[in-house]
Design a protein around this motif. Structure first.
Motif, mmCIF file in Angstrom:
data_model
loop_
_atom_site.group_PDB
_atom_site.id
_atom_site.type_symbol
_atom_site.label_atom_id
_atom_site.label_comp_id
_atom_site.label_asym_id
_atom_site.label_seq_id
_atom_site.Cartn_x
_atom_site.Cartn_y
_atom_site.Cartn_z
ATOM 1 N N ALA A 1 41.733 31.633 34.328
ATOM 2 C CA ALA A 1 40.310 31.932 34.497
ATOM 3 C C ALA A 1 40.061 32.520 35.883
ATOM 4 C CB ALA A 1 39.489 30.672 34.313
ATOM 5 N N PHE A 2 39.183 33.501 35.949
ATOM 6 C CA PHE A 2 38.771 34.088 37.217
ATOM 7 C C PHE A 2 37.402 34.722 37.062
ATOM 8 C CE2 PHE A 2 40.656 37.714 35.071
ATOM 9 C CZ PHE A 2 39.809 38.758 35.402
ATOM 10 N N ALA A 3 36.766 34.924 38.187
ATOM 11 C CA ALA A 3 35.477 35.634 38.219
ATOM 12 C C ALA A 3 35.431 36.402 39.531
ATOM 13 C CB ALA A 3 34.320 34.661 38.131
ATOM 14 N N THR A 4 35.119 37.674 39.442
ATOM 15 C CA THR A 4 35.034 38.522 40.624
ATOM 16 C C THR A 4 34.007 39.609 40.356
ATOM 17 O OG1 THR A 4 36.331 39.756 42.272
ATOM 18 C CG2 THR A 4 36.929 40.078 39.953
ATOM 19 N N THR A 5 33.822 40.474 41.321
ATOM 20 C CA THR A 5 32.842 41.553 41.196
ATOM 21 C C THR A 5 33.505 42.861 41.606
ATOM 22 O OG1 THR A 5 31.136 39.982 41.824
ATOM 23 C CG2 THR A 5 30.537 42.286 41.897
ATOM 24 N N THR A 6 33.168 43.941 40.903
ATOM 25 C CA THR A 6 33.716 45.245 41.260
ATOM 26 C C THR A 6 33.011 45.776 42.508
ATOM 27 O OG1 THR A 6 32.140 46.537 39.967
ATOM 28 C CG2 THR A 6 34.140 45.782 38.830
ATOM 29 N N THR A 7 33.525 46.854 43.041
ATOM 30 C CA THR A 7 32.922 47.483 44.217
ATOM 31 C C THR A 7 31.538 48.036 43.899
ATOM 32 O OG1 THR A 7 34.099 49.526 43.667
ATOM 33 C CG2 THR A 7 35.115 48.067 45.314
ATOM 34 N N ARG A 8 31.227 48.186 42.632
ATOM 35 C CA ARG A 8 29.908 48.685 42.222
ATOM 36 C C ARG A 8 28.993 47.572 41.728
ATOM 37 N NH1 ARG A 8 32.690 53.891 39.966
ATOM 38 N NH2 ARG A 8 32.635 55.106 41.879
ATOM 39 N N GLY A 9 29.405 46.303 41.966
ATOM 40 C CA GLY A 9 28.551 45.175 41.641
ATOM 41 C C GLY A 9 28.657 44.634 40.231
ATOM 42 N N GLU A 10 29.579 45.148 39.427
ATOM 43 C CA GLU A 10 29.739 44.695 38.045
ATOM 44 C C GLU A 10 30.568 43.404 38.029
ATOM 45 O OE1 GLU A 10 32.050 46.128 33.979
ATOM 46 O OE2 GLU A 10 31.965 47.472 35.692
ATOM 47 N N PRO A 11 30.071 42.344 37.385
ATOM 48 C CA PRO A 11 30.857 41.114 37.312
ATOM 49 C C PRO A 11 32.035 41.270 36.348
ATOM 50 C CG PRO A 11 28.789 40.861 36.127
ATOM 51 C CD PRO A 11 28.761 42.214 36.773
ATOM 52 N N ILE A 12 33.183 40.733 36.749
ATOM 53 C CA ILE A 12 34.388 40.784 35.915
ATOM 54 C C ILE A 12 34.916 39.358 35.802
ATOM 55 C CG2 ILE A 12 36.768 41.659 35.732
ATOM 56 C CD1 ILE A 12 34.897 43.941 35.542
ATOM 57 N N THR A 13 35.213 38.937 34.573
ATOM 58 C CA THR A 13 35.836 37.633 34.343
ATOM 59 C C THR A 13 37.010 37.818 33.392
ATOM 60 O OG1 THR A 13 34.513 37.076 32.395
ATOM 61 C CG2 THR A 13 33.594 36.475 34.563
ATOM 62 N N ASN A 14 37.789 36.765 33.235
ATOM 63 C CA ASN A 14 38.899 36.833 32.284
ATOM 64 C C ASN A 14 38.382 37.077 30.865
ATOM 65 O OD1 ASN A 14 37.992 34.081 32.971
ATOM 66 N ND2 ASN A 14 39.264 33.481 31.225
ATOM 67 N N ASP A 15 37.195 36.608 30.551
ATOM 68 C CA ASP A 15 36.630 36.808 29.209
ATOM 69 C C ASP A 15 36.088 38.221 29.005
ATOM 70 O OD1 ASP A 15 37.172 34.176 28.440
ATOM 71 O OD2 ASP A 15 35.285 33.462 29.321
ATOM 72 N N SER A 16 35.822 38.944 30.082
ATOM 73 C CA SER A 16 35.252 40.291 29.940
ATOM 74 C C SER A 16 36.320 41.369 29.761
ATOM 75 C CB SER A 16 34.365 40.630 31.147
ATOM 76 O OG SER A 16 35.144 40.756 32.315
ATOM 77 N N LEU A 17 37.591 41.002 29.870
ATOM 78 C CA LEU A 17 38.659 41.978 29.642
ATOM 79 C C LEU A 17 38.882 42.107 28.148
ATOM 80 C CD1 LEU A 17 41.203 40.935 32.416
ATOM 81 C CD2 LEU A 17 39.433 42.689 32.520
ATOM 82 N N GLY A 18 38.625 43.285 27.632
ATOM 83 C CA GLY A 18 38.691 43.507 26.190
ATOM 84 C C GLY A 18 40.077 43.839 25.699
ATOM 85 N N GLU A 19 40.108 44.681 24.677
ATOM 86 C CA GLU A 19 41.361 45.070 24.050
ATOM 87 C C GLU A 19 42.099 46.102 24.903
ATOM 88 O OE1 GLU A 19 43.010 46.769 19.782
ATOM 89 O OE2 GLU A 19 40.863 46.529 20.102
ATOM 90 N N GLN A 20 43.352 45.831 25.162
ATOM 91 C CA GLN A 20 44.250 46.745 25.873
ATOM 92 C C GLN A 20 43.683 47.218 27.215
ATOM 93 O OE1 GLN A 20 47.445 47.164 24.869
ATOM 94 N NE2 GLN A 20 46.870 45.678 23.331
ATOM 95 N N THR A 21 43.367 46.279 28.077
ATOM 96 C CA THR A 21 42.909 46.594 29.428
ATOM 97 C C THR A 21 44.108 46.552 30.362
ATOM 98 O OG1 THR A 21 40.743 45.610 28.998
ATOM 99 C CG2 THR A 21 41.367 45.917 31.305
ATOM 100 N N LEU A 22 44.360 47.639 31.064
ATOM 101 C CA LEU A 22 45.436 47.675 32.058
ATOM 102 C C LEU A 22 44.854 47.229 33.394
ATOM 103 C CD1 LEU A 22 48.325 48.357 32.956
ATOM 104 C CD2 LEU A 22 47.539 50.683 33.377
#
Length: 171
Positions: free
Chosen positions: A54-75
């Motif tokens: 599990a993780f939670a972070t934010t992109t340089t453009r302010g978009e939240p990213i979590t382990n659950d937000s990574l969809g299909e085939q994300t590099l």
């Protein structure tokens, strides 16, 4: 004449001794190479088939990213601005992320954001970018121990390690 015969015999013996010693050294080097190859290789990220943490972070453009937000085939690519191999792999990653239909996330691991500005600017042209430290939750979630690291994730499960060689074309 006997001096010449003795010299040739001694020289022959020296060459044979050298040949035997060289053979022994080559055999020992092969053994050591095999030992290094089998025990010295370490994966720099989580293994294929494993679940990411599990993780939670934010992109340089302010978009939240979590382990659950990574969809299909994300590099997910991990870079460090002080890492020479990272700079060597960067053009290949940029090409992949600009041509692939798969989602990409670049994580720049640094303690000084200022030293990463150029790398971040390049990555932002094709990917979502997060800036974090080596001891961050996203690094821990992917078990990152070195950079560059490339992990393909599908809904929280690792499907591949490494930068894909070919770019998938969309139909």
């Amino acid at each position: 004449m006997s001096f010449l015969v003795v010299s040739v015999i001694l020289l022959t013996l020296a060459v044979l001794a050298n040949l035997i010693l060289t053979y022994g050294v080559i055999r020992r080097l092969r053994e050591h190479s095999e030992m290094i190859a089998s025990s010295g290789r370490r994966d720099v990220s989580v293994s294929v088939g494993a679940q990411i943490g599990a993780f939670a972070t934010t992109t340089t453009r302010g978009e939240p990213i979590t382990n659950d937000s990574l969809g299909e085939q994300t590099l997910v690519a991990f870079f460090s601005p002080s890492c020479k191999p990272c700079h060597e792999k960067l053009p290949s990653f940029l090409k992949y992320s600009s041509q692939s239909s798969n989602d990409t996330l670049a994580v720049v691991l640094t303690s000084e954001k200022d030293e990463a500005e150029e790398m971040i600017a390049q990555l932002e042209t094709t990917s979502r970018v997060c800036v974090d430290t080596f001891d961050s939750t996203i690094s821990s979630a992917f078990s990152i121990v070195g950079t560059p690291a490339f992990v393909t994730v599908s809904y929280g499960s690792v499907t591949a390690n490494g930068l894909p060689e070919t770019v998938a074309t969309s139909a």
